[in-house]
Design an enzyme around this catalytic site. Structure first.
Site, mmCIF file in Angstrom:
data_model
loop_
_atom_site.group_PDB
_atom_site.id
_atom_site.type_symbol
_atom_site.label_atom_id
_atom_site.label_comp_id
_atom_site.label_asym_id
_atom_site.label_seq_id
_atom_site.Cartn_x
_atom_site.Cartn_y
_atom_site.Cartn_z
ATOM 1 N N GLU A 171 0.846 -1.202 0.000
ATOM 2 C CA GLU A 171 0.000 0.000 0.000
ATOM 3 C C GLU A 171 0.882 1.253 0.000
ATOM 4 O O GLU A 171 0.921 1.998 0.974
ATOM 5 C CB GLU A 171 -0.907 -0.012 1.230
ATOM 6 C CG GLU A 171 -1.723 -1.289 1.391
ATOM 7 C CD GLU A 171 -2.356 -1.401 2.765
ATOM 8 O OE1 GLU A 171 -2.533 -0.358 3.426
ATOM 9 O OE2 GLU A 171 -2.676 -2.530 3.176
ATOM 10 N N PRO A 172 1.625 1.496 -1.092
ATOM 11 C CA PRO A 172 2.652 2.554 -1.085
ATOM 12 C C PRO A 172 2.119 3.951 -1.384
ATOM 13 O O PRO A 172 2.707 4.696 -2.167
ATOM 14 C CB PRO A 172 3.610 2.077 -2.181
ATOM 15 C CG PRO A 172 2.710 1.396 -3.160
ATOM 16 C CD PRO A 172 1.637 0.737 -2.353
ATOM 17 N N GLY A 173 0.993 4.330 -0.765
ATOM 18 C CA GLY A 173 0.430 5.650 -1.035
ATOM 19 C C GLY A 173 1.367 6.781 -0.654
ATOM 20 O O GLY A 173 1.611 7.704 -1.440
ATOM 21 N N ASP A 221 9.694 15.875 10.694
ATOM 22 C CA ASP A 221 11.033 16.423 10.889
ATOM 23 C C ASP A 221 11.216 17.578 9.911
ATOM 24 O O ASP A 221 11.196 17.386 8.692
ATOM 25 C CB ASP A 221 12.083 15.336 10.633
ATOM 26 C CG ASP A 221 13.509 15.878 10.714
ATOM 27 O OD1 ASP A 221 13.702 16.974 11.274
ATOM 28 O OD2 ASP A 221 14.419 15.197 10.208
ATOM 29 N N CYS A 247 -5.271 32.264 15.613
ATOM 30 C CA CYS A 247 -5.210 32.856 16.947
ATOM 31 C C CYS A 247 -5.089 31.798 18.035
ATOM 32 O O CYS A 247 -5.102 32.120 19.218
ATOM 33 C CB CYS A 247 -6.439 33.727 17.191
ATOM 34 S SG CYS A 247 -7.990 32.816 17.138
ATOM 35 N N TYR A 276 -0.561 13.549 3.762
ATOM 36 C CA TYR A 276 -1.226 13.946 5.014
ATOM 37 C C TYR A 276 -1.016 15.429 5.326
ATOM 38 O O TYR A 276 -0.697 15.805 6.452
ATOM 39 C CB TYR A 276 -0.745 13.069 6.178
ATOM 40 C CG TYR A 276 -0.925 11.602 5.902
ATOM 41 C CD1 TYR A 276 -2.200 11.047 5.881
ATOM 42 C CD2 TYR A 276 0.160 10.791 5.637
ATOM 43 C CE1 TYR A 276 -2.383 9.706 5.593
ATOM 44 C CE2 TYR A 276 -0.014 9.433 5.345
ATOM 45 C CZ TYR A 276 -1.287 8.912 5.333
ATOM 46 O OH TYR A 276 -1.465 7.573 5.045
#
Length: 299
Positions: A171-173, A221, A247, A276
């Protein structure tokens, strides 16, 4: 499922891989002959038996992804296989996911070792569990480390499955999209923190994207952040905190960087921001989503 079907993929090539399925989604899968799904609890097996009794196969999810999904292979999975057998459900194989951006190569070795153990359990019970889903979450912006992962997986498949007739999928999304985007932000404000002698010690920068936008995944990172300025920059670098535009006082992106003394209007570029990020972003506080600009790199 709907998007994949609309792309022309037939139901027999689709796996409903979410371990916890709403009934409406399960009914949709049944209507479109999407017969393979993933389970990690006895409740999901009973749900399949009751609401999708003609499903062809189930994959037993035998490697925990955090505390939310998966089952303990040594204690739970054999019981699930036995329960599936008693419910007259077929079992296609095993599925695991060691977690996103996992850098523990031994995790893949352990997972495939466990997959082989479950394969043997299935064989003893009369199941042909020749389907192995090795998950995803691979780095898309670090090709050298990905090569190490691929080598580890290949050697482990040879070691534990040899010439067994298994079908291996992944599942290399994240791998495909992570390096496809670089996020460019503008510094909209700054605050300089000085000691009692007036010496500059640290700097806060405020930029036009934050944790409610592209930085919702705050565990990243950001040591590889790039900066661009039309002004002359000092060689000295200062402890730097970068804040988002809302804010909300928790809208902090990173606070452990060392950057030169930048200015309002300068740009910060964050590579490998394709996974993501924008897909999870909101317009909280009225902050607009970043524009997507395509470019072609010249050789």
């Amino acid at each position: 499922m709907q998007m994949v079907l609309e792309a022309g993929v037939t139901g027999d090539r689709i796996i409903f891989a979410h371990p916890c399925k709403p009934l409406s989604h399960l009914q949709y899968a049944q209507q479109h002959q999407i017969n393979i799904s993933t389970v990690d609890t006895e409740f999901e097996l009973f749900k399949l038996k009751q609401h999708f009794p003609n499903s062809d196969d189930a994959k037993i999810c035998g490697w925990p992804l955090g505390k939310k999904f998966g089952c303990e292979a040594q204690t739970d999975t054999a019981a699930l296989i036995l329960l599936a057998r008693s419910l007259q459900l077929k079992i296609a194989g095993t599925s695991f996911h060691v977690g996103c951006e996992c850098e523990d190569l031994e995790a893949f070795v352990r997972a495939l070792s466990t997959a082989r153990e479950l394969y043997d359990v299935g064989k003893m019970l009369g199941y042909d569990m020749n389907f192995v889903d090795i998950g995803g979450g691979y780095h898309g912006g670090n090709n050298e480390f990905f090569k190490k992962i691929a080598k580890t997986i290949s050697s482990s498949l040879d070691l534990y499955f040899g010439n067994e007739p298994i079908k291996c999928i992944s599942e290399p999304g994240r791998y495909f999209v992570e390096a496809a985007f670089t996020l460019v932000c503008k510094i909209t404000g700054k605050r300089e923190m000085r000691n009692a002698l007036g010496q500059l010690e640290s700097i806060m920068y405020f930029i036009n994207d934050g944790k409610y936008g592209s930085f919702i995944d705050t565990g990243r990172d950001f040591s590889n952040v790039m900066y661009f300025s039309e002004n002359h920059l000092e060689q000295q670098k200062y402890k730097t905190t970068i804040w988002g535009p809302t804010c909300d006082s928790t809208d902090k992106i990173v606070d452990n960087l060392y950057l030169p003394r930048l200015h309002r209007g300068d740009l910060l570029a964050f590579p490998n921001m394709g996974a993501y990020t924008l897909c999870l972003a909101s317009k909280f506080n009225g902050i607009p989503l970043p524009k997507v600009v395509y470019y072609q790199q010249q050789n």
